[in-house]
Design a protein around this motif. Structure first.
Motif, mmCIF file in Angstrom:
data_model
loop_
_atom_site.group_PDB
_atom_site.id
_atom_site.type_symbol
_atom_site.label_atom_id
_atom_site.label_comp_id
_atom_site.label_asym_id
_atom_site.label_seq_id
_atom_site.Cartn_x
_atom_site.Cartn_y
_atom_site.Cartn_z
ATOM 1 N N LEU A 85 -8.903 -14.517 -26.743
ATOM 2 C CA LEU A 85 -8.664 -12.953 -26.226
ATOM 3 C C LEU A 85 -10.269 -12.305 -26.513
ATOM 4 O O LEU A 85 -10.755 -12.706 -27.341
ATOM 5 N N THR A 86 -10.421 -11.506 -25.488
ATOM 6 C CA THR A 86 -11.619 -10.714 -25.536
ATOM 7 C C THR A 86 -11.234 -9.560 -26.527
ATOM 8 O O THR A 86 -10.082 -8.994 -26.790
ATOM 9 N N ASP A 87 -12.239 -8.573 -26.976
ATOM 10 C CA ASP A 87 -11.855 -7.653 -27.996
ATOM 11 C C ASP A 87 -11.019 -6.576 -27.266
ATOM 12 O O ASP A 87 -10.140 -5.872 -27.622
ATOM 13 N N LYS A 88 -11.350 -6.436 -25.831
ATOM 14 C CA LYS A 88 -10.744 -5.306 -25.070
ATOM 15 C C LYS A 88 -9.192 -5.755 -24.902
ATOM 16 O O LYS A 88 -8.091 -4.986 -25.180
ATOM 17 N N GLN A 89 -8.837 -7.160 -24.741
ATOM 18 C CA GLN A 89 -7.458 -7.608 -24.476
ATOM 19 C C GLN A 89 -6.608 -7.460 -25.901
ATOM 20 O O GLN A 89 -5.778 -7.237 -26.101
ATOM 21 N N ARG A 90 -7.532 -7.826 -26.963
ATOM 22 C CA ARG A 90 -6.954 -7.924 -28.465
ATOM 23 C C ARG A 90 -6.552 -6.336 -28.665
ATOM 24 O O ARG A 90 -5.489 -6.162 -29.209
ATOM 25 N N SER A 91 -7.328 -5.508 -28.380
ATOM 26 C CA SER A 91 -7.096 -4.184 -28.655
ATOM 27 C C SER A 91 -5.722 -3.590 -27.890
ATOM 28 O O SER A 91 -5.095 -2.966 -28.264
ATOM 29 N N ALA A 92 -5.573 -4.120 -26.793
ATOM 30 C CA ALA A 92 -4.716 -3.449 -25.854
ATOM 31 C C ALA A 92 -3.493 -4.163 -26.301
ATOM 32 O O ALA A 92 -2.426 -3.585 -26.292
#
Length: 374
Positions: A344-351
């Motif tokens: 996961l990217t950081d953005k995907q993880r946060s979402a």
């Protein structure tokens, strides 16, 4: 078919090494094993091979096997069944024993086995043969015409099975009048044996074919063209009429049975005329709905609609994209599974963390923050 005299003298079950309770398939399996071991071409004894073949000629035919068992059970008086309905003092022993030891009798049937025809001298149908064919999945679905190569007995390519030199024909044996057997009447008893003039064939060949030495058959490789219908399944057995072993004395060839093996496909399976496949769909698409591309066997991918809230394991139907068989065209059954990303990217993880917290009702950073993200 009347029983042979040797039926009382030989134990065909013992010759083939089988039991009377064995099935037809077990007897055939035992015969093939022995025939392969003792075939003259493999260095075996010709006499032993003939003995094995003679035993299987009887036990390999369900009707003849039943009659053979009856003869062995009742002994010489097994012919008494032909006198059923007569008083004991009125039956004719000559008729009984004449029928027992291969005196010709009608059986009310049709073809070579009816009327006055006998196995010894009349036309004999060739053996049925089996072959295996391995097909690619797509060839089995579409249908294909291919060639099967067989090695074994085939009708002589020079005399075309007559056994006589080209330009000549076999003649009816004058000694037995074409029956292939001669009778030795001894009072009440009548014994029959193969005609000594034609060796039981019923015909005389004055100019034997030099290629097959008068047998009408030769061992060679031959190709048999086979049409495999569209939609054939794995394990299907296809009958090719009169493409088997050569007949004898003018008899028809046997049949060829082709056992089809289909190689599995990496993407598609089969369920009757329907094709099956599995596609992985991202979780957001399953939850929110959308469209995904689905592969097909013909014509490239198609799009299917995913309804919001679709659960993993759901199967959807794409009509007309299955197997085009004779009576109908099947469908493509698509089973959807959730696609879980490995990284996961950081953005995907946060979402995803925000979605997790929203669905669990727990704010970020509290106890739920220790739960690993899938």
């Amino acid at each position: 078919m009347a029983p042979q005299r040797e039926w009382l003298e030989k134990d065909f079950y013992k010759i083939l090494g089988v039991k009377e309770s064995d099935t037809d398939k077990e007897i055939t399996r035992a015969y093939r094993k022995l025939a392969k071991e003792h075939h003259p071409d493999s260095g075996g004894s010709e006499e032993r091979f003939k003995e094995i073949s003679a035993a299987y000629d009887v036990l390999g035919d369900p009707d003849r096997r039943k009659e053979y068992d009856e003869v062995r059970r009742l002994g010489p008086l097994s012919g008494f069944g032909n006198a059923a309905g007569q008083a004991f003092g009125d039956f004719d022993l000559g008729d009984i024993f004449g029928g027992l030891f291969n005196r010709v009798r009608g059986n009310g049937g049709a073809g070579p086995r009816a009327g006055t025809a006998t196995r010894g001298g009349g036309p004999q149908r060739g053996r049925d043969l089996e072959a295996e064919l391995h097909l690619d999945f797509e060839d089995a679905v579409r249908g294909i015409t291919t060639t099967i190569h067989l090695s074994g007995e085939a009708s002589c390519s020079v005399c075309h099975g007559t056994g006589a030199e080209p330009g000549t024909l076999p003649k009816q044996c004058p000694t037995c009048n074409g029956s292939g057997i001669t009778a030795d009447n001894q009072g009440l008893f009548s014994f029959s044996s193969p005609c000594p003039s034609c060796n039981g064939r019923g015909v005389l060949i004055e100019s034997p074919c030099q290629a097959c030495r008068g047998t009408g058959a030769e061992r060679r490789e031959r190709g048999v063209k086979v049409r495999i219908p569209a939609g054939v399944g794995d394990g299907r057995k296809i009958k090719m009429k009169e493409r088997g072993g050569p007949g004898r004395n003018g008899g028809p060839p046997g049949d060829l049975y082709v056992l089809v093996h289909v190689t599995p496909h990496p993407t598609f399976g089969r369920r009757g005329d329907d094709l099956t496949t599995t596609v992985r769909v991202p979780f957001p698409t399953l939850a929110l709905g959308g469209e995904v591309d689905v592969p097909t066997l013909e014509g490239g991918p198609v799009k299917i609609s995913i309804k919001p809230g679709t659960q993993p394991g759901t199967t959807m139907r794409v009509r007309g994209r299955g197997v085009a068989a004779a009576k109908r065209t099947g469908d493509l059954l698509v089973t959807v599974q959730a696609e879980v990303p490995k990284t996961l990217t950081d953005k995907q993880r946060s979402a995803l963390e925000a979605l997790r917290d929203a669905m669990s009702g727990s704010p970020s950073g509290e106890a739920m923050s220790d739960v690993p993200v899938p």
